[in-house]
Motif scaffolding. Structure first.
Motif, mmCIF file in Angstrom:
data_model
loop_
_atom_site.group_PDB
_atom_site.id
_atom_site.type_symbol
_atom_site.label_atom_id
_atom_site.label_comp_id
_atom_site.label_asym_id
_atom_site.label_seq_id
_atom_site.Cartn_x
_atom_site.Cartn_y
_atom_site.Cartn_z
ATOM 1 N N LEU A 95 0.841 -1.187 0.000
ATOM 2 C CA LEU A 95 0.000 0.000 0.000
ATOM 3 C C LEU A 95 0.884 1.246 0.000
ATOM 4 N N VAL A 96 0.475 2.248 -0.754
ATOM 5 C CA VAL A 96 1.190 3.516 -0.829
ATOM 6 C C VAL A 96 0.368 4.534 -0.049
ATOM 7 N N LEU A 97 0.996 5.116 0.972
ATOM 8 C CA LEU A 97 0.295 6.032 1.871
ATOM 9 C C LEU A 97 0.854 7.443 1.787
ATOM 10 N N SER A 98 -0.030 8.413 1.998
ATOM 11 C CA SER A 98 0.393 9.811 2.063
ATOM 12 C C SER A 98 1.067 10.055 3.408
ATOM 13 N N GLU A 99 1.610 11.242 3.560
ATOM 14 C CA GLU A 99 2.261 11.621 4.821
ATOM 15 C C GLU A 99 1.292 11.525 6.000
ATOM 16 N N MET A 100 0.006 11.754 5.738
ATOM 17 C CA MET A 100 -1.021 11.698 6.785
ATOM 18 C C MET A 100 -1.549 10.280 7.023
ATOM 19 N N GLY A 101 -1.048 9.318 6.265
ATOM 20 C CA GLY A 101 -1.485 7.937 6.418
ATOM 21 C C GLY A 101 -2.690 7.562 5.575
ATOM 22 N N ASN A 102 -3.105 8.461 4.688
ATOM 23 C CA ASN A 102 -4.225 8.162 3.788
ATOM 24 C C ASN A 102 -3.751 7.280 2.638
ATOM 25 N N LEU A 103 -4.654 6.456 2.149
ATOM 26 C CA LEU A 103 -4.337 5.558 1.044
ATOM 27 C C LEU A 103 -4.240 6.329 -0.260
ATOM 28 N N ARG A 104 -3.099 6.223 -0.934
ATOM 29 C CA ARG A 104 -2.901 6.864 -2.241
ATOM 30 C C ARG A 104 -3.009 5.865 -3.378
ATOM 31 N N GLY A 105 -2.601 4.613 -3.111
ATOM 32 C CA GLY A 105 -2.630 3.617 -4.161
ATOM 33 C C GLY A 105 -2.049 2.305 -3.688
ATOM 34 N N VAL A 106 -1.923 1.378 -4.626
ATOM 35 C CA VAL A 106 -1.400 0.046 -4.343
ATOM 36 C C VAL A 106 -0.450 -0.337 -5.474
ATOM 37 N N VAL A 107 0.629 -1.018 -5.102
ATOM 38 C CA VAL A 107 1.551 -1.582 -6.079
ATOM 39 C C VAL A 107 1.547 -3.087 -5.868
ATOM 40 N N SER A 108 1.283 -3.829 -6.933
ATOM 41 C CA SER A 108 1.290 -5.292 -6.846
ATOM 42 C C SER A 108 2.578 -5.828 -7.465
ATOM 43 N N ALA A 109 2.843 -7.092 -7.228
ATOM 44 C CA ALA A 109 4.001 -7.740 -7.848
ATOM 45 C C ALA A 109 3.888 -7.645 -9.366
ATOM 46 N N PHE A 110 2.685 -7.768 -9.890
ATOM 47 C CA PHE A 110 2.475 -7.638 -11.334
ATOM 48 C C PHE A 110 2.909 -6.260 -11.824
ATOM 49 N N ASP A 111 2.564 -5.204 -11.075
ATOM 50 C CA ASP A 111 2.954 -3.843 -11.460
ATOM 51 C C ASP A 111 4.473 -3.702 -11.519
ATOM 52 N N VAL A 112 5.169 -4.295 -10.552
ATOM 53 C CA VAL A 112 6.634 -4.230 -10.523
ATOM 54 C C VAL A 112 7.211 -4.935 -11.752
ATOM 55 N N LEU A 113 6.720 -6.141 -12.018
ATOM 56 C CA LEU A 113 7.242 -6.906 -13.153
ATOM 57 C C LEU A 113 6.914 -6.243 -14.489
ATOM 58 N N LYS A 114 5.720 -5.695 -14.594
ATOM 59 C CA LYS A 114 5.327 -5.010 -15.829
ATOM 60 C C LYS A 114 6.219 -3.790 -16.070
ATOM 61 N N THR A 115 6.534 -3.057 -15.031
ATOM 62 C CA THR A 115 7.412 -1.899 -15.160
ATOM 63 C C THR A 115 8.807 -2.319 -15.585
ATOM 64 N N ALA A 116 9.318 -3.366 -14.966
ATOM 65 C CA ALA A 116 10.652 -3.867 -15.332
ATOM 66 C C ALA A 116 10.673 -4.325 -16.787
ATOM 67 N N GLU A 117 9.642 -5.027 -17.192
ATOM 68 C CA GLU A 117 9.571 -5.510 -18.581
ATOM 69 C C GLU A 117 9.519 -4.341 -19.560
ATOM 70 N N ASN A 118 8.744 -3.318 -19.235
ATOM 71 C CA ASN A 118 8.649 -2.148 -20.119
ATOM 72 C C ASN A 118 10.003 -1.472 -20.282
ATOM 73 N N ILE A 119 10.763 -1.398 -19.219
ATOM 74 C CA ILE A 119 12.076 -0.754 -19.286
ATOM 75 C C ILE A 119 13.040 -1.593 -20.115
ATOM 76 N N VAL A 120 13.025 -2.899 -19.921
ATOM 77 C CA VAL A 120 13.909 -3.772 -20.694
ATOM 78 C C VAL A 120 13.563 -3.699 -22.173
ATOM 79 N N VAL A 121 12.278 -3.687 -22.492
ATOM 80 C CA VAL A 121 11.844 -3.636 -23.892
ATOM 81 C C VAL A 121 12.254 -2.315 -24.546
ATOM 82 N N GLN A 122 12.323 -1.242 -23.761
ATOM 83 C CA GLN A 122 12.732 0.055 -24.302
ATOM 84 C C GLN A 122 14.214 0.097 -24.654
ATOM 85 N N ASP A 123 14.998 -0.812 -24.095
ATOM 86 C CA ASP A 123 16.439 -0.852 -24.349
ATOM 87 C C ASP A 123 16.672 -1.433 -25.737
ATOM 88 N N GLN A 124 17.081 -0.613 -26.666
ATOM 89 C CA GLN A 124 17.248 -1.019 -28.068
ATOM 90 C C GLN A 124 18.275 -2.142 -28.246
#
Length: 162
Positions: free
Chosen positions: A45-74
């Protein structure tokens, strides 16, 4: 009995969290530690400074981001025999680690209230098409429910009735 159970009856109060200033590297470290104890709870869970919920990061989100970066590498995409795969991986790791978590997180977070009945929790999970849901009071997360928790609870009752 299932109709009497509420979200608070099965929610996990110990969940991984980071502040909204974190990087993807911070999330990866926290998620790896969290997965040691609870492999089915693959969210942070991603929280603001006040402890409010801002969002969520899942394992899928991490892997998808890594894959996108690798694919961008020519050099990786060129499919040449001269590609230095170790160097490409190091570059991708370096690029991933500094990404602001607010650029990766899902800010459309399915949530329920602690007093919501389990059937409403089930409905919210099905509607959101996630295998987790956040339990919120006000704008602050107080727990999470993963689908395996809900499955165990509901099927325990179903099997007992058969």
């Amino acid at each position: 009995m299932i109709l009497r159970k509420r979200a608070w009856d099965i929610m996990r109060t110990d969940f991984a969290k980071v502040d909204d200033q974190a990087t993807l590297a911070d999330v990866m470290k926290i998620m790896r530690e969290s997965l040691k104890d609870t492999p089915e709870a693959h969210i942070v869970l991603v929280l603001s400074e006040m402890g409010n919920l801002r969002g969520v990061v899942s394992a899928f989100d991490v892997l998808k981001t890594a894959e996108n970066i690798v694919v961008q590498d020519q050099s990786v995409l060129s499919d040449s025999e001269g590609t230095d795969w170790d160097a490409a991986f190091r570059r991708a790791c370096g690029m991933c680690s500094g990404i602001e978590i607010t650029k990766v997180m899902n800010d459309k977070v399915p949530s329920v209230k602690p007093n919501d009945p389990l059937l409403l929790v089930l409905h919210a999970l099905v509607e959101a098409r996630h295998n987790w849901i956040v339990v919120e009071e006000g704008e602050k997360p107080i727990g999470i429910i993963v689908i395996s928790d809900l499955y165990r609870e509901i099927t325990r009752e179903m099997v007992a009735e058969m």
